[in-house]
Design a protein around this motif. Sequence first.
Motif, mmCIF file in Angstrom:
data_model
loop_
_atom_site.group_PDB
_atom_site.id
_atom_site.type_symbol
_atom_site.label_atom_id
_atom_site.label_comp_id
_atom_site.label_asym_id
_atom_site.label_seq_id
_atom_site.Cartn_x
_atom_site.Cartn_y
_atom_site.Cartn_z
ATOM 1 N N LYS A 1 -5.872 -7.152 -11.318
ATOM 2 C CA LYS A 1 -6.799 -8.404 -12.184
ATOM 3 C C LYS A 1 -6.286 -9.754 -12.152
ATOM 4 O O LYS A 1 -7.072 -10.435 -12.091
ATOM 5 N N ARG A 2 -4.897 -9.854 -11.731
ATOM 6 C CA ARG A 2 -4.416 -11.069 -11.335
ATOM 7 C C ARG A 2 -4.606 -11.475 -9.901
ATOM 8 O O ARG A 2 -3.972 -12.603 -9.378
ATOM 9 N N GLY A 3 -5.262 -10.649 -9.109
ATOM 10 C CA GLY A 3 -5.326 -10.876 -7.588
ATOM 11 C C GLY A 3 -4.544 -10.255 -6.848
ATOM 12 O O GLY A 3 -4.729 -10.632 -5.264
ATOM 13 N N TYR A 4 -3.744 -9.502 -7.057
ATOM 14 C CA TYR A 4 -2.804 -8.672 -6.176
ATOM 15 C C TYR A 4 -3.526 -7.800 -5.210
ATOM 16 O O TYR A 4 -4.754 -7.266 -5.822
ATOM 17 N N THR A 5 -3.103 -7.749 -4.098
ATOM 18 C CA THR A 5 -3.727 -6.826 -2.849
ATOM 19 C C THR A 5 -3.137 -5.679 -2.975
ATOM 20 O O THR A 5 -2.139 -5.323 -3.718
ATOM 21 N N LYS A 6 -3.793 -4.374 -2.448
ATOM 22 C CA LYS A 6 -3.452 -3.130 -2.223
ATOM 23 C C LYS A 6 -2.048 -3.174 -1.536
ATOM 24 O O LYS A 6 -1.078 -2.551 -1.900
ATOM 25 N N GLU A 7 -1.912 -4.099 -0.650
ATOM 26 C CA GLU A 7 -0.699 -4.128 0.533
ATOM 27 C C GLU A 7 0.327 -4.814 -0.649
ATOM 28 O O GLU A 7 1.679 -4.217 -0.453
ATOM 29 N N GLU A 8 -0.003 -5.750 -1.354
ATOM 30 C CA GLU A 8 1.192 -6.331 -2.214
ATOM 31 C C GLU A 8 1.678 -4.967 -3.398
ATOM 32 O O GLU A 8 3.010 -5.059 -3.590
ATOM 33 N N ILE A 9 0.856 -4.365 -3.732
ATOM 34 C CA ILE A 9 1.088 -3.368 -4.661
ATOM 35 C C ILE A 9 2.070 -2.206 -3.929
ATOM 36 O O ILE A 9 2.828 -1.654 -4.729
ATOM 37 N N LYS B 1 3.896 -2.853 -1.702
ATOM 38 C CA LYS B 1 5.517 -3.477 -1.481
ATOM 39 C C LYS B 1 6.135 -3.195 -2.900
ATOM 40 O O LYS B 1 7.469 -2.999 -2.788
ATOM 41 N N ILE B 2 5.640 -3.707 -4.044
ATOM 42 C CA ILE B 2 6.194 -3.726 -5.122
ATOM 43 C C ILE B 2 6.539 -2.089 -5.496
ATOM 44 O O ILE B 2 7.480 -1.981 -5.904
ATOM 45 N N CYS B 3 5.708 -1.289 -5.100
ATOM 46 C CA CYS B 3 5.798 0.099 -5.522
ATOM 47 C C CYS B 3 7.193 0.870 -4.748
ATOM 48 O O CYS B 3 7.608 1.714 -5.513
ATOM 49 N N TYR B 4 7.061 0.654 -3.281
ATOM 50 C CA TYR B 4 8.068 1.213 -2.734
ATOM 51 C C TYR B 4 8.633 0.473 -1.356
ATOM 52 O O TYR B 4 9.699 0.529 -0.963
ATOM 53 N N LYS B 5 7.920 -0.241 -0.837
ATOM 54 C CA LYS B 5 8.121 -0.618 0.607
ATOM 55 C C LYS B 5 9.245 -1.743 0.670
ATOM 56 O O LYS B 5 9.923 -1.634 1.482
ATOM 57 N N ASN B 6 9.174 -2.625 -0.457
ATOM 58 C CA ASN B 6 10.323 -3.359 -0.419
ATOM 59 C C ASN B 6 11.773 -2.714 -0.719
ATOM 60 O O ASN B 6 12.630 -3.038 -0.043
ATOM 61 N N VAL B 7 11.740 -1.695 -1.540
ATOM 62 C CA VAL B 7 13.237 -1.031 -1.631
ATOM 63 C C VAL B 7 13.396 -0.157 -0.553
ATOM 64 O O VAL B 7 14.588 -0.010 -0.153
ATOM 65 N N PHE B 8 12.324 0.518 -0.070
ATOM 66 C CA PHE B 8 12.375 1.266 1.269
ATOM 67 C C PHE B 8 13.118 0.472 2.448
ATOM 68 O O PHE B 8 13.803 0.743 3.127
ATOM 69 N N ARG B 9 12.644 -0.961 2.428
ATOM 70 C CA ARG B 9 13.270 -1.817 3.336
ATOM 71 C C ARG B 9 14.646 -1.988 3.306
ATOM 72 O O ARG B 9 15.533 -1.978 4.225
ATOM 73 N N VAL B 10 15.223 -2.133 2.004
ATOM 74 C CA VAL B 10 16.602 -2.352 1.540
ATOM 75 C C VAL B 10 17.340 -1.023 2.091
ATOM 76 O O VAL B 10 18.441 -1.257 2.496
ATOM 77 N N TRP B 11 16.891 -0.173 1.623
ATOM 78 C CA TRP B 11 17.436 1.197 1.747
ATOM 79 C C TRP B 11 17.861 1.557 3.014
ATOM 80 O O TRP B 11 18.871 1.832 3.692
ATOM 81 N N LYS B 12 16.762 1.444 3.948
ATOM 82 C CA LYS B 12 16.871 1.516 5.401
ATOM 83 C C LYS B 12 17.893 0.656 5.964
ATOM 84 O O LYS B 12 18.462 1.074 6.687
ATOM 85 N N ALA B 13 17.747 -0.750 5.670
ATOM 86 C CA ALA B 13 18.733 -1.570 6.066
ATOM 87 C C ALA B 13 20.110 -1.369 5.872
ATOM 88 O O ALA B 13 20.880 -1.641 6.797
ATOM 89 N N VAL B 14 20.527 -0.863 4.850
ATOM 90 C CA VAL B 14 21.743 -0.248 4.265
ATOM 91 C C VAL B 14 22.154 0.766 4.981
ATOM 92 O O VAL B 14 23.376 1.055 5.743
#
Length: 419
Positions: A387-395, A397-410
Amino acid sequence: MRKYFNAALLVTLAFACAPKEQGATIDYTTMSDAERLEVATKMAQETIMVDGHVDLPYRMKVGGFTLQREVLDVSVRTPDGNFDFPRAKEGGLDAPFMSIYIPAGLQQTPGSSKALADSLILMTERLAETFPSQFAMAYSPADVEANFAAGKVSLPMGMENGSALEDDISNVAYFHERGIRYITLTHGKANLIGDSSYDTVRLYNGLSEYGEKVVAEMNRVGIMVDLSHVSDDTFKDALALTKAPVIASHSSVRKFTPGFERNMSDELIQAMAKNGGVMMINFGGTFIDSAYATGADKVREHLINYMAENNLSRRDSAAQAYIAEYSSANNPFPTVQRVADHIDHVKNLVGIDYVGLGSDFDGVGDSLPTGLKDVSMYPNLIAELLKRGYTKEEIEKICYKNVFRVWKAVDDYAASQKG
């Protein structure tokens, strides 16, 4: 969810779920609330969703979990708590980090913190063994992806309170071997590692010398450094030392809770983003709105006085009816919109790549906001973000891609140290 869709909604859903290469652009803000929730529910169920902190293991311990289903069987819908398999599937939750929670009070008895951690890890493993068609352990993003494809809820583990390391640095590698993939350095009190945000006593004004070694060893073996609960100085010390991105597994924005050090200031959010880390938003009422505690106290005081004046207890049906009616009319709880405000703040401050979800379900009691009372309700939050204008791609990232990025980097940094 409604069983029947009108033709217009079916077309909307078809476009919403179309592959990106088809060039479909959907303006979710123009949908009705009901249409948006339908899209959000489908999105939640078709996207991997990671939650940084769910306190199921300690709930199972308190509930007397054994392998006997009649004690606490979260493979079926449960009458209490915030998590079970049916509700997780309804809400699209695929990988809740199981909190291996170690109360700070155990620090006074050497050996007891590690013993509890071992027992909670074993309990989590037994959950997966007992219900293998519903749950599976997960030690990497690849494991989560495989379990997701099989329709199972993954059970990655994070240890809440580094006190379980005791005073033995070799326990860092030991707990990695046992499946722990993040360690929250402190909890409610300062420990051997560093100072806590909740503790008025500051033993080290940040990390201790031992804590510095712990952070380095966590980097070496591949355990994410979790900076929820730590003091601001401990936070800054850890960021200065770590060679890999960090997380805050269940923290919210201090702007909305002035003076609450347990949440993250803008300075810390910016520092974490510079590090490449991810902040996972806590849903608890006291974490997302400073007005909640005041409102809840007033409601609680009124209800206590009412029951005393009428010689009632909470078990009495008359009391329960009054409590429900009064609480509804004087609802002190924040709403799902407030959680979205926290996500907005992080996105606007440092960008979409540094925010995730860390509900603290089963760990914050009855303080959860209206619209996010259990794991079935994540679509309400996704709908609000759409409703606030977030895109599917942004959702995603919030749901898993951001934490996956950190997890993989570690994991990648740890692998580089073995060469």
